[in-house]
Design a protein around this motif. Sequence first.
Motif, PDB file in Angstrom:
ATOM      1  N   LYS A 340      -2.211  -1.829   4.515  1.00  0.00           N
ATOM      2  CA  LYS A 340      -1.667  -0.718   3.732  1.00  0.00           C
ATOM      3  C   LYS A 340      -2.132  -0.738   2.288  1.00  0.00           C
ATOM      4  N   ILE A 341      -2.452  -1.920   1.821  1.00  0.00           N
ATOM      5  CA  ILE A 341      -2.939  -2.037   0.443  1.00  0.00           C
ATOM      6  C   ILE A 341      -4.151  -2.959   0.477  1.00  0.00           C
ATOM      7  N   ALA A 342      -5.286  -2.432   0.008  1.00  0.00           N
ATOM      8  CA  ALA A 342      -6.550  -3.141   0.234  1.00  0.00           C
ATOM      9  C   ALA A 342      -7.095  -3.752  -1.037  1.00  0.00           C
ATOM     10  N   PRO A 343      -7.525  -5.006  -0.950  1.00  0.00           N
ATOM     11  CA  PRO A 343      -8.286  -5.542  -2.081  1.00  0.00           C
ATOM     12  C   PRO A 343      -9.674  -4.923  -2.033  1.00  0.00           C
ATOM     13  N   PRO A 344     -10.226  -4.522  -3.189  1.00  0.00           N
ATOM     14  CA  PRO A 344     -11.541  -3.873  -3.139  1.00  0.00           C
ATOM     15  C   PRO A 344     -12.665  -4.895  -3.011  1.00  0.00           C
ATOM     16  N   GLU A 345     -12.627  -5.594  -1.901  1.00  0.00           N
ATOM     17  CA  GLU A 345     -13.635  -6.615  -1.653  1.00  0.00           C
ATOM     18  C   GLU A 345     -14.643  -6.024  -0.681  1.00  0.00           C
ATOM     19  N   VAL A 346     -15.911  -6.086  -1.047  1.00  0.00           N
ATOM     20  CA  VAL A 346     -16.927  -5.347  -0.308  1.00  0.00           C
ATOM     21  C   VAL A 346     -16.952  -5.715   1.180  1.00  0.00           C
ATOM     22  N   ARG A 347     -17.004  -7.010   1.480  1.00  0.00           N
ATOM     23  CA  ARG A 347     -17.133  -7.415   2.893  1.00  0.00           C
ATOM     24  C   ARG A 347     -15.914  -7.006   3.725  1.00  0.00           C
ATOM     25  N   PHE A 348     -14.750  -7.027   3.091  1.00  0.00           N
ATOM     26  CA  PHE A 348     -13.512  -6.614   3.750  1.00  0.00           C
ATOM     27  C   PHE A 348     -13.541  -5.102   4.010  1.00  0.00           C
ATOM     28  N   LEU A 349     -13.906  -4.349   2.976  1.00  0.00           N
ATOM     29  CA  LEU A 349     -13.894  -2.888   3.108  1.00  0.00           C
ATOM     30  C   LEU A 349     -14.939  -2.402   4.104  1.00  0.00           C
ATOM     31  N   GLU A 350     -16.006  -3.164   4.241  1.00  0.00           N
ATOM     32  CA  GLU A 350     -17.040  -2.761   5.210  1.00  0.00           C
ATOM     33  C   GLU A 350     -16.522  -2.820   6.642  1.00  0.00           C
ATOM     34  N   ARG A 351     -15.502  -3.628   6.863  1.00  0.00           N
ATOM     35  CA  ARG A 351     -14.931  -3.733   8.222  1.00  0.00           C
ATOM     36  C   ARG A 351     -13.740  -2.789   8.416  1.00  0.00           C
ATOM     37  N   ALA A 352     -13.338  -2.108   7.347  1.00  0.00           N
ATOM     38  CA  ALA A 352     -12.123  -1.286   7.424  1.00  0.00           C
ATOM     39  C   ALA A 352     -12.384   0.027   8.164  1.00  0.00           C
ATOM     40  N   LYS A 353     -11.531   0.292   9.162  1.00  0.00           N
ATOM     41  CA  LYS A 353     -11.592   1.599   9.841  1.00  0.00           C
ATOM     42  C   LYS A 353     -10.417   2.431   9.340  1.00  0.00           C
ATOM     43  N   PRO A 354     -10.696   3.517   8.635  1.00  0.00           N
ATOM     44  CA  PRO A 354      -9.602   4.336   8.110  1.00  0.00           C
ATOM     45  C   PRO A 354      -8.782   4.977   9.232  1.00  0.00           C
ATOM     46  N   ILE A 355      -7.458   4.932   9.086  1.00  0.00           N
ATOM     47  CA  ILE A 355      -6.562   5.648   9.994  1.00  0.00           C
ATOM     48  C   ILE A 355      -6.083   6.886   9.222  1.00  0.00           C
ATOM     49  N   TYR A 356      -6.335   8.047   9.782  1.00  0.00           N
ATOM     50  CA  TYR A 356      -6.040   9.277   9.054  1.00  0.00           C
ATOM     51  C   TYR A 356      -4.783   9.972   9.556  1.00  0.00           C
ATOM     52  N   MET A 357      -4.097  10.652   8.647  1.00  0.00           N
ATOM     53  CA  MET A 357      -3.141  11.670   9.062  1.00  0.00           C
ATOM     54  C   MET A 357      -3.771  12.996   8.656  1.00  0.00           C
ATOM     55  N   GLU A 358      -3.344  14.055   9.324  1.00  0.00           N
ATOM     56  CA  GLU A 358      -3.972  15.335   9.059  1.00  0.00           C
ATOM     57  C   GLU A 358      -2.904  16.309   8.617  1.00  0.00           C
ATOM     58  N   ILE A 359      -3.160  17.052   7.573  1.00  0.00           N
ATOM     59  CA  ILE A 359      -2.165  18.066   7.226  1.00  0.00           C
ATOM     60  C   ILE A 359      -2.852  19.428   7.085  1.00  0.00           C
ATOM     61  N   TYR A 388       0.922  18.853   0.480  1.00  0.00           N
ATOM     62  CA  TYR A 388      -0.135  17.845   0.294  1.00  0.00           C
ATOM     63  C   TYR A 388       0.232  16.906  -0.860  1.00  0.00           C
ATOM     64  N   VAL A 389       0.598  17.480  -1.991  1.00  0.00           N
ATOM     65  CA  VAL A 389       0.943  16.665  -3.175  1.00  0.00           C
ATOM     66  C   VAL A 389       2.153  15.785  -2.863  1.00  0.00           C
ATOM     67  N   GLU A 390       3.156  16.375  -2.207  1.00  0.00           N
ATOM     68  CA  GLU A 390       4.373  15.602  -1.913  1.00  0.00           C
ATOM     69  C   GLU A 390       4.111  14.486  -0.899  1.00  0.00           C
ATOM     70  N   THR A 391       3.195  14.747   0.016  1.00  0.00           N
ATOM     71  CA  THR A 391       2.833  13.707   0.988  1.00  0.00           C
ATOM     72  C   THR A 391       2.168  12.531   0.270  1.00  0.00           C
ATOM     73  N   VAL A 392       1.233  12.856  -0.612  1.00  0.00           N
ATOM     74  CA  VAL A 392       0.546  11.794  -1.360  1.00  0.00           C
ATOM     75  C   VAL A 392       1.551  10.997  -2.182  1.00  0.00           C
ATOM     76  N   GLU A 393       2.459  11.717  -2.802  1.00  0.00           N
ATOM     77  CA  GLU A 393       3.489  11.078  -3.632  1.00  0.00           C
ATOM     78  C   GLU A 393       4.301  10.068  -2.817  1.00  0.00           C
ATOM     79  N   LYS A 394       4.685  10.480  -1.610  1.00  0.00           N
ATOM     80  CA  LYS A 394       5.474   9.589  -0.745  1.00  0.00           C
ATOM     81  C   LYS A 394       4.657   8.376  -0.332  1.00  0.00           C
ATOM     82  N   LEU A 395       3.387   8.625  -0.004  1.00  0.00           N
ATOM     83  CA  LEU A 395       2.537   7.527   0.477  1.00  0.00           C
ATOM     84  C   LEU A 395       2.253   6.516  -0.629  1.00  0.00           C
ATOM     85  N   ILE A 396       2.192   7.002  -1.859  1.00  0.00           N
ATOM     86  CA  ILE A 396       1.792   6.147  -2.979  1.00  0.00           C
ATOM     87  C   ILE A 396       3.011   5.592  -3.724  1.00  0.00           C
TER      88      ILE A 396
END
Length: 415
Positions: A340-359, A388-396
């Motif tokens: 849910k919270i990612a360190p911006p480490e290159v090798r880690f992020l290269e393996r990350a598969k984004p899970i999306y919600m759609e609005i 959209y704005v309220e969703t982002v607000e809740k997620l963040i």
Amino acid sequence: MSATVITGLQWGDEGKGKISYLLCRNADCVVRFQGGANAGHTVVVSGKKLKFNMLPAGSAAGAMPCIASGTVVDLDEVFEELDLLKSTGINVKFMISRAASIVLGLHKKLDAVIEELRGGRAVGTTRRGIGPTYSDKALRAGIRIEDLLDEKSLKDKLEILKKVHGLEVEDLGRLMEYGEKIRPYVGDVGLFVNDLLDEGKKVVFEGAQGTLLDIDHGTYPYVTSSNTIAGAACTGCGVGPTRISEVVGVMKAYSTRVGAGVFPTELGGELGDKIREAGQEFGTTTGRPRRVGWLDMPLLRYAVRISDVTWIAMTKLDILSGLEKIKICVEYDVDGKTVKIAPPEVRFLERAKPIYMEINGWGKMSDESWKKVSERGWEALPDEAKAYVETVEKLIRKPIRLVSIGADVGLEVTK
Ligand code: IMP
Ligand code: MG
């Protein structure tokens, strides 16, 4: 007293220039504390576009510009932008730190040479000499503003620099001319700003680039050469952490990145092109097309956390108009684990598969209808845009208090 730090929550180009302008309308002073002419901050006031690379963009609102010690300074840009401010009728009082580093021609050449050396691992720098200037500073071989005011010292330091790099350096006479021109503005920005805060004045610290480009906390080595997080305002200017009253995080309604490096939510194809065109996502400094993608919550949560953001300004919401569906990456799947919270480490992020919600998106809107929204306020936004704005607000889990819906000052709503 109030000290507001403005920091970018993505890879730069979040639209900090306009937000700084808005927050500087009742500020006494605005400070650039890191980076150099790699930044491109744009403000559009009554249809007139003002571009800044060195001076803080908030100065266009009348706050006194300061350039602090943590910056690397391109003096030609400084003089040009001071002229720009004067031409808009602003009476410019200005201060530059005696300890700020100076970018020399040599540094720009080295920037290009080092990029070539890296071949397929090039960072995609702006070639403004930023990295080499900071590295000379760390070597204690750099030239500072104060050196331009002392011929003997400058001569010695240029000799050392010449030996360090085995390359020709700038002409002494030319640098002394700069010295004479900058002399009236040189001061101790840290002390000056502390005094202002003691007097109950309002100071804005205008960050450049963004969290993920921070040299210690970003996607190294695909980063810039300075600290870009909110804490850098303290070290770059010389004010204590307890003096900061609030941190405003600026995020764009989608993601962009210019230059190389990992980008988990990057959008290729037609949709990417469409957003790039609509958002005019081409570098202010270099004209390069920016890479475009959906919002990335794991990285945004990281950015919000390490700068301890008080509230968020979201920019360019208008650009998403006319999309049937909008995606938000809510978490990653990394090797089968949810992140849910990612360190911006290159090798880690290269393996990350984004899970999306759609609005759901909302329809295209004319300039006229955006203008009406800005006059009527938050409630006048299309329901899907509010969602959209309220969703982002809740997620963040931070309040989004300001939403920008067009480049011009005035095209924004508060929430
Ligand atoms: P440098 O700061 O010129 O050394 O470039 C290093 C990286 O930071 C490259 O990917 C640049 O594109 C990026 N970068 C530097 N300044 C900015 C900026 O103001 N906005 C967006 N990206 C930037
Ligand atoms: Mg920019």
